[in-house]
Scaffold this active site. Structure first.
Site, PDB file in Angstrom:
ATOM      1  N   GLU A  35      38.367  68.618  48.280  1.00 53.78           N
ATOM      2  CA  GLU A  35      36.941  68.529  47.974  1.00 53.78           C
ATOM      3  C   GLU A  35      36.108  69.148  49.096  1.00 53.78           C
ATOM      4  O   GLU A  35      35.122  69.849  48.850  1.00 53.78           O
ATOM      5  CB  GLU A  35      36.535  67.064  47.777  1.00 53.78           C
ATOM      6  CG  GLU A  35      37.154  66.421  46.533  1.00 53.78           C
ATOM      7  CD  GLU A  35      36.863  64.939  46.455  1.00 53.78           C
ATOM      8  OE1 GLU A  35      36.550  64.449  45.348  1.00 53.78           O
ATOM      9  OE2 GLU A  35      36.948  64.259  47.504  1.00 53.78           O
ATOM     10  N   ASP A  37      37.200  71.438  51.154  1.00 55.00           N
ATOM     11  CA  ASP A  37      37.460  72.878  51.121  1.00 55.00           C
ATOM     12  C   ASP A  37      36.598  73.577  50.075  1.00 55.00           C
ATOM     13  O   ASP A  37      36.150  74.718  50.276  1.00 55.00           O
ATOM     14  CB  ASP A  37      38.942  73.144  50.824  1.00 55.00           C
ATOM     15  CG  ASP A  37      39.840  72.733  51.989  1.00 55.00           C
ATOM     16  OD1 ASP A  37      39.314  72.604  53.119  1.00 55.00           O
ATOM     17  OD2 ASP A  37      41.044  72.521  51.770  1.00 55.00           O
ATOM     18  N   LEU A  83       7.143  45.012  77.136  1.00 55.10           N
ATOM     19  CA  LEU A  83       6.656  43.664  76.905  1.00 55.10           C
ATOM     20  C   LEU A  83       6.274  43.029  78.231  1.00 55.10           C
ATOM     21  O   LEU A  83       6.958  43.222  79.240  1.00 55.10           O
ATOM     22  CB  LEU A  83       7.738  42.799  76.241  1.00 55.10           C
ATOM     23  CG  LEU A  83       7.988  42.987  74.748  1.00 55.10           C
ATOM     24  CD1 LEU A  83       9.185  42.148  74.324  1.00 55.10           C
ATOM     25  CD2 LEU A  83       6.766  42.602  73.931  1.00 55.10           C
ATOM     26  N   LYS A 113      15.739  37.685  72.660  1.00 55.75           N
ATOM     27  CA  LYS A 113      15.557  38.920  73.430  1.00 55.75           C
ATOM     28  C   LYS A 113      16.940  39.440  73.816  1.00 55.75           C
ATOM     29  O   LYS A 113      17.543  38.981  74.787  1.00 55.75           O
ATOM     30  CB  LYS A 113      14.703  38.682  74.672  1.00 55.75           C
ATOM     31  CG  LYS A 113      14.296  39.967  75.379  1.00 55.75           C
ATOM     32  CD  LYS A 113      13.335  39.689  76.524  1.00 55.75           C
ATOM     33  CE  LYS A 113      12.844  40.999  77.137  1.00 55.75           C
ATOM     34  NZ  LYS A 113      13.933  41.833  77.674  1.00 55.75           N
ATOM     35  N   GLU A 171      17.739  47.437  69.469  1.00 54.88           N
ATOM     36  CA  GLU A 171      18.476  47.234  70.707  1.00 54.88           C
ATOM     37  C   GLU A 171      19.956  47.457  70.434  1.00 54.88           C
ATOM     38  O   GLU A 171      20.540  46.834  69.530  1.00 54.88           O
ATOM     39  CB  GLU A 171      18.256  45.799  71.204  1.00 54.88           C
ATOM     40  CG  GLU A 171      18.393  45.622  72.691  1.00 54.88           C
ATOM     41  CD  GLU A 171      17.156  46.070  73.461  1.00 54.88           C
ATOM     42  OE1 GLU A 171      17.269  46.240  74.687  1.00 54.88           O
ATOM     43  OE2 GLU A 171      16.085  46.246  72.833  1.00 54.88           O
ATOM     44  N   LYS A 287       5.969  36.643  69.083  1.00 51.31           N
ATOM     45  CA  LYS A 287       5.008  37.600  68.543  1.00 51.31           C
ATOM     46  C   LYS A 287       4.044  36.901  67.595  1.00 51.31           C
ATOM     47  O   LYS A 287       4.426  35.945  66.915  1.00 51.31           O
ATOM     48  CB  LYS A 287       5.727  38.714  67.763  1.00 51.31           C
ATOM     49  CG  LYS A 287       6.728  39.523  68.571  1.00 51.31           C
ATOM     50  CD  LYS A 287       7.471  40.505  67.680  1.00 51.31           C
ATOM     51  CE  LYS A 287       8.457  41.347  68.485  1.00 51.31           C
ATOM     52  NZ  LYS A 287       9.250  42.253  67.616  1.00 51.31           N
ATOM     53  N   CYS A 405      53.047  36.595  99.309  1.00 50.33           N
ATOM     54  CA  CYS A 405      52.418  35.532  98.542  1.00 50.33           C
ATOM     55  C   CYS A 405      51.985  34.398  99.471  1.00 50.33           C
ATOM     56  O   CYS A 405      52.811  33.883 100.241  1.00 50.33           O
ATOM     57  CB  CYS A 405      53.388  35.001  97.486  1.00 50.33           C
ATOM     58  SG  CYS A 405      52.743  33.594  96.546  1.00 50.33           S
ATOM     59  N   CYS A 424      53.389  38.468  92.455  1.00 50.55           N
ATOM     60  CA  CYS A 424      54.438  37.726  93.150  1.00 50.55           C
ATOM     61  C   CYS A 424      55.658  37.713  92.237  1.00 50.55           C
ATOM     62  O   CYS A 424      55.572  37.205  91.108  1.00 50.55           O
ATOM     63  CB  CYS A 424      53.968  36.299  93.447  1.00 50.55           C
ATOM     64  SG  CYS A 424      55.297  35.243  94.071  1.00 50.55           S
ATOM     65  N   CYS A 430      57.583  29.938  92.459  1.00 52.04           N
ATOM     66  CA  CYS A 430      56.333  30.032  93.217  1.00 52.04           C
ATOM     67  C   CYS A 430      55.430  28.865  92.810  1.00 52.04           C
ATOM     68  O   CYS A 430      55.104  28.723  91.630  1.00 52.04           O
ATOM     69  CB  CYS A 430      55.635  31.356  92.937  1.00 52.04           C
ATOM     70  SG  CYS A 430      53.987  31.473  93.679  1.00 52.04           S
TER      71      CYS A 430
END
Length: 674
Positions: A35, A37, A83, A113, A171, A287, A405, A424, A430
């Site tokens: 399509e 093409d 603002l 905000k 935003e 507002k 360590c 470690c 450990c």
């Protein structure tokens, strides 16, 4: 005839460029190859017949993939105002007084905000023709190609009574969950991290190659209108209703109020729940709703008099960096952290903040003794953003990463080629890794055992009650009696001990995916664990699978597959499995097939808070009934389950035409009443 040819060439060129953009940048073609093409063939034939009409940048002259953002500057049709801000209720009351003196008692519209990047979107004859950054308010940078990669932003407005021209102000933001995931990936790859979601949004939008922007899960929310023709509104809330009908992503959280007291309640609510929404917010915008009253109030040179931003206390503060130490995580990863003078941020006093890794310390240029800026968002540990260079005295010193360590003395090293972190290697004994692993087993992400907190984990190990996690499910009253943490002063079993034994007995029947998470296999979090449990159904099957078999599981992949194979190849890891199984821990998926598969073949995305389900339990319920939980809305999503305060996923579902259901309807589906 030439006029018709010129018009058709223009139409074809625009249509082909649009399809090329979807193919090369968005990786989401909407036409089959033949399509496309045919369109290109028709354009080429017309340009051959009318060579004088061939455009200099005609699609027939290129290969189609050369999309790049040039950041050319353009003027906004209508100036983008800033603002004014207030920081407490007294200042807000003064603004109320000024407004009400001019227009009487108005209706106020309150909205979140969003802490993102301001954008101006121009639609002409319903088509998105330009996206500009705010710039200086008069002139912005052209980021149209990048904006078009944002998935919840329509390229063409929907509905009837479409405006001939409209500037939409909004935003662009980075959802928090996606931001944390992005930074985790950057950290693993040893790349520079984004300081915060706003920087991530700005950095993602300002890419020369829009394919990079397309790879980032940006979102946008619209909150205003600039120049417009062929459309009218009588209030801000009316405008939002119309914008939503046009297919634009408006906020779901805005509300209108008739009293100051209600406005103040709204402000206080989101002060306490600012981290419950999907994006960062730094305050509330208030507002005057009526456009007629807005017109009476007018503008200053930089800001409307009919709007004000109530800013929450900053979550970025400065303090002195006294020292840099390191902590050892449950997988042996060494993480530097800042030890600082106590400072209050986001409502709590902190003394520690993460520095991620050694390369981040170098990148940020942080020295011991610096005055630093730190930031905290939600319950996440604070992060050091960087030094305040001008406050340096010359006495500051560089941090040197330890070679051994601090807990067990083992030599620290990268565990594999390309590993950006040092670790470690003494994972079995450990003390730091043991404490972290035991503590993690009790976490909500794993077996959710409240009493198995950090102190309990440390007490079990320090008293020698357990050697490692393999012993955890063999605990009994006699063993716990050897630790003061689990006994009363008279030596009899204490409440901590009793609770722990009951919780451990219950945890033996936890779902298989939670057992997998509790094993602390590197990279295997809840999502991968659920995929493994569903596909393999038992620990034995997982341990006998090849890396290629595991990698083919949806939600696993090659990297996780390799770490699973490596984990099961270690003898003492197999010992954990053996001891847990002997103690009665369920090592198979369980009889999930006995549950009615009422959700079989259905994909769900959940947004907002639910009354009857936690975030984990809703995923478990969907899986147990044959469905698939997903994190992002797409055309493959069957249902979006929307609870209280849904995020932008709801808008995305509406844009794509995905069915949105509430909790009651979900329970009907669950019960087979489809």
């Amino acid at each position: 005839m030439t006029k018709q040819a010129r018009q058709r060439i223009s139409e074809l060129s625009n249509e082909i460029r649009d399809h090329q953009f979807k193919y090369y940048v968005l990786d989401a073609p909407t036409l089959k190859d033949f399509e496309f093409d045919e369109l290109l063939k028709e354009l080429n034939a017309l340009e051959t017949k009318y060579p004088e009409l061939r455009e200099a940048d005609s699609p027939t002259l290129g290969i189609g993939g050369g999309f790049a953002t040039s950041f050319t500057q353009y003027d906004h049709i209508e100036k983008m105002m800033s603002l004014d801000n207030v920081f407490d209720l007294e200042e807000l009351a003064a603004w109320f007084d000024r407004v009400e003196k001019e227009v009487g008692q108005p209706t106020y519209l309150c909205e979140l905000k969003v802490d993102g990047l301001a954008i101006n979107l121009t639609y002409e004859n319903s088509q998105l023709v330009r996206g500009l950054t705010r710039g200086n308010g008069v002139t912005g940078e052209d980021v149209t190609l990048n904006v078009k990669t944002i998935k919840n932003l329509p390229h063409v407005l929907a509905g009837k009574d479409l405006p001939s021209l409209i500037e939409i102000r909004g935003e662009v933001f980075f959802p928090l969950a996606a931001f944390n995931e992005l930074n985790d990936g950057l950290e693993e790859a040893g790349k520079a991290l984004f300081a915060n979601p706003r920087n991530a949004a700005a950095g993602s939008l300002r890419q020369k190659d829009p394919r990079v922007t397309a790879s980032r899960p940006l979102s946008v929310v619209v909150h205003g209108v600039g120049a417009h023709e062929g459309i009218t509104f009588d209030s801000q809330s009316h405008a939002y209703s119309i914008l939503k009908s046009l297919g634009l992503p408006t906020s779901e959280q805005f509300k209108t109020f008739s009293t100051r007291k209600d406005v103040e309640k709204f402000i206080e609510y989101y002060k306490q729940h600012r981290h419950d929404v999907e994006h960062e917010i730094d305050g509330i915008v208030i507002k005057v709703d009526s456009l007629a009253q807005q017109k009476v109030l007018g503008f200053t040179s930089r800001a409307p008099k009919w709007a004000i931003a109530f800013k929450y206390p900053p979550e970025e503060v400065i303090t002195k960096l006294l020292d840099i130490k390191v902590s050892i995580g449950r997988t042996g990863r060494v993480t530097p952290f800042a030890f600082m003078e106590p400072v209050k941020v986001a409502g709590s006093t902190v003394t520690n903040a993460t520095l991620h890794n050694a390369s981040e310390i170098v990148r940020k240029g942080v020295l011991i003794g610096d005055i630093v800026t730190i930031r905290k968002a939600g319950d996440v540990i604070p992060e050091v953003l960087g030094p305040v260079i001008e406050r340096r005295t010359g006495k500051e010193k560089e941090f040197v990463m330890p070679t051994h360590c601090p807990e067990c003395g083992s030599e620290l090293r990268a565990m594999s080629e390309g590993d950006v972190d040092i670790r470690c290697p003494n994972s079995r004994s450990c003390p730091a890794q043991l404490r972290e692993r035991i503590y993690y087993i009790g976490s909500r992400a794993a077996l959710d055992i409240d009493v198995l907190g950090y102190e309990a984990a440390a007490a079990l190990l320090s008293a020698g009650i357990i050697i490692d996690e393999a012993d955890l499910f063999d605990l009994n009253v006699e063993k716990l009696a050897t630790s003061e943490f689990f006994t009363k002063k008279d030596g009899t079993p204490g409440l901590n001990g009793e609770k722990l034994l009951v919780a451990l007995e219950s945890a033996k029947q936890a779902p298989l995916w939670r057992i997998l998470v509790a094993l602390s296999i590197r990279h295997v979090g809840p999502t991968a664990a659920q995929a493994l449990a569903t596909h393999c159904a038992s620990i034995e099957r997982i341990s006998q699978s090849t890396a290629s078999e595991l990698a083919e599981i949806d939600g696993v992949g090659a990297t996780i597959a390799e770490t699973i194979i490596e984990w099961f190849s270690i003898d003492w890891h197999q010992g954990i499995i053996t001891k847990w199984a002997a103690a009665g821990v369920r090592m198979h998926q369980g009889e999930v097939v006995q549950l009615p598969q009422t959700l079989a073949g259905l994909t769900f995305v959940v947004t907002g808070g639910l009354e009857s389900f936690t975030r984990d339990s809703i995923s478990e319920t969907i899986i147990a009934h044959g469905g698939k939980p997903a994190s992002a809305v797409s055309k493959k999503t069957d249902y979006v389950l929307a609870g209280a305060d849904p995020g932008s996923k709801l808008a995305k579902a509406q844009e794509l035409g995905v069915s949105v259901i509430d909790e009651a309807r979900f329970k009907e589906l669950l019960a087979g009443r489809g």
